[in-house]
Design a protein around this motif. Structure first.
Motif, mmCIF file in Angstrom:
data_model
loop_
_atom_site.group_PDB
_atom_site.id
_atom_site.type_symbol
_atom_site.label_atom_id
_atom_site.label_comp_id
_atom_site.label_asym_id
_atom_site.label_seq_id
_atom_site.Cartn_x
_atom_site.Cartn_y
_atom_site.Cartn_z
ATOM 1 N N THR A 30 44.257 68.386 78.105
ATOM 2 C CA THR A 30 45.324 67.699 77.022
ATOM 3 C C THR A 30 46.137 68.686 76.677
ATOM 4 O O THR A 30 45.685 69.658 75.985
ATOM 5 N N ALA A 193 45.974 58.991 77.730
ATOM 6 C CA ALA A 193 46.068 58.932 76.229
ATOM 7 C C ALA A 193 45.234 60.279 75.842
ATOM 8 O O ALA A 193 44.595 60.929 76.534
ATOM 9 N N PRO A 194 45.796 60.908 74.703
ATOM 10 C CA PRO A 194 46.500 60.236 73.546
ATOM 11 C C PRO A 194 47.919 60.184 74.195
ATOM 12 O O PRO A 194 48.574 61.228 75.011
ATOM 13 N N ASP A 196 51.904 60.746 72.478
ATOM 14 C CA ASP A 196 52.876 61.132 71.298
ATOM 15 C C ASP A 196 53.850 60.326 71.295
ATOM 16 O O ASP A 196 54.635 59.925 72.284
ATOM 17 N N ARG A 212 50.516 59.998 66.797
ATOM 18 C CA ARG A 212 49.840 60.064 68.196
ATOM 19 C C ARG A 212 48.832 58.878 68.137
ATOM 20 O O ARG A 212 48.083 58.652 67.250
ATOM 21 N N GLU A 214 45.775 57.453 70.032
ATOM 22 C CA GLU A 214 44.488 58.094 70.743
ATOM 23 C C GLU A 214 44.010 56.960 71.402
ATOM 24 O O GLU A 214 44.295 55.859 71.412
ATOM 25 N N ALA A 215 42.999 57.613 72.527
ATOM 26 C CA ALA A 215 42.373 56.712 73.358
ATOM 27 C C ALA A 215 41.711 55.675 73.057
ATOM 28 O O ALA A 215 41.903 54.439 73.313
ATOM 29 N N ASP A 216 41.160 55.810 71.674
ATOM 30 C CA ASP A 216 40.277 54.606 70.895
ATOM 31 C C ASP A 216 41.309 53.809 69.909
ATOM 32 O O ASP A 216 40.605 53.253 69.039
ATOM 33 N N ASP A 217 42.573 54.228 69.846
ATOM 34 C CA ASP A 217 43.392 53.620 68.787
ATOM 35 C C ASP A 217 43.277 52.052 68.751
ATOM 36 O O ASP A 217 43.384 51.306 69.899
#
Lengths: 243, 243
Positions: A30, A193-194, A196, A212, A214-217
């Motif tokens: 990342t 993800a993440p 920006d 940002r 995140e993948a678990d947003d």
């Protein structure tokens, strides 16, 4: 791979980039691909990059160093008289970095190419958005082509083409971008993800909101789950095929 | 470029292909890329091709000649004991045609490669669908990967991934395919109407409906116009982005 979109709206500029870099599918990391500079009240710029990570990081480092030692190391994009001149400086830097590694030292199978999106505003003129090629030339967005994509552009393009509207709010634009990114992530493992986000509001002359995802947003997961259902309903709403 | 999709449904197989071929953007023609064979009550097959036109036409001609002079020219796909063996014959023919032109005669800048989709049913077994690579090997569709795309696959993929359902009717599948083709045509000039359609109904053991959608087909135009609106509504139905 990478996926970045820079978009011109009436309200200003929107930038969104993923953060995944990979050297093969067994070497995934990342890295931030979106970087911004500002001189509040004077100018504001955001740069996104796709391509060889060593090249893009080198370009950003060179540009960044010059802004920090203003007066000593020229030319600095924070001293450029216009966004066009700033784009030229970035393009020139990109071309130099690529050339430097092209024909010397050890060889790599892949090239050291990179493509950039640069957008921003300088006091006294409108916001402008550029797509910069590895060859060092560039094109500018306008009403006919109001957004640029770099990296894995194809999966996420149809929804942008259909739903983009210059009058949309930043929030609507971000919803559209999340859908476009989700379509890409679902199809290409090398985009991830993440994500920006950077906004540049017209005439604010300072950096706008930055975020940002995140993948678990929770919002991202909601969109990702509901979009499939919404698409099926959209398909149902079309007239049936008849022979 | 080209865009072809072969899809397995509970009801049978659906094939759709565009007809545009190009050698540069200044040399565009229309060629049929979908061809079928049948022995009513015994077997039925459809083949679609993407890649070098000389290669794919040559493959089809060789396969076709063999079916017409049965007993004289072996092996014929109409004599293959299974769809797997038919796929092997087609793959072998493809590899031979490519090899024949690979290292002799005048050189071309582009390769003579091609990729094929073969599907059909032979009495006594289920319908099967294969994707055949230029190297002469191939993969088979199954419940996890129930459709294959060849040519310009990316723009039209997200909607297929989201909306495909093995239980859907032929008509719903064709609506879905028209949307997928329209997204591709809107993004890539080298994919274009007319589109050829072929159905193979499970256990019918004869060719199903066959249709050509012209560029000015009223249904195609309706879908193309309404899909943008339907997508915007789908986007509106999603929860708004909040910071």
């Amino acid at each position: 791979m990478t996926y970045c979109v820079g978009m011109m709206l009436d309200k200003g500029l929107v930038f969104m980039s993923d953060t995944r870099t990979n050297a093969g599918v067994d070497n995934i990391s990342t890295f931030r691909k979106l970087v911004s500079w500002e001189e509040p009240g004077e100018r504001v710029m955001t740069l996104m990059s796709a391509g060889n990570l060593a090249t893009t990081q080198s370009v950003v480092s060179i540009l960044d160093e010059r802004t920090k030692a203003a007066g000593e190391r020229e030319p600095s994009i924070l001293a450029a008289p216009s966004m066009y001149q700033a784009a030229r400086m970035v393009a020139e830097t990109l071309r130099e970095v690529i050339e430097e590694h092209a024909d010397c030292g050890q060889r790599a199978d892949s090239t050291f190419n990179a493509t950039l999106i640069l957008g921003g505003q300088i006091k006294g003129s409108s916001p402008r958005l550029f797509l910069i090629y590895p060859e060092g030339n560039f094109i500018e967005a306008g009403p006919d082509s109001p957004f640029f994509q770099i990296g894995e552009t194809k999966y996420g393009r149809p929804i942008l083409v259909r739903a983009y509207d210059p009058a949309m709010s930043f929030e609507d634009a971000l919803k559209l971008l999340v859908v476009s990114f989700d379509s890409t992530v679902k199809a290409n493992l090398s985009v991830g993800a993440p994500f920006d986000i950077q906004l540049i509001e017209t005439d604010a002359l300072r950096l706008g909101r930055r975020h940002r995802i995140e993948a678990d947003d929770p919002y991202y997961l909601t969109i990702s789950q509901n979009w499939g259902e919404a698409l099926k309903q959209a398909l149902d709403s079309l007239p049936p095929f008849t022979w």
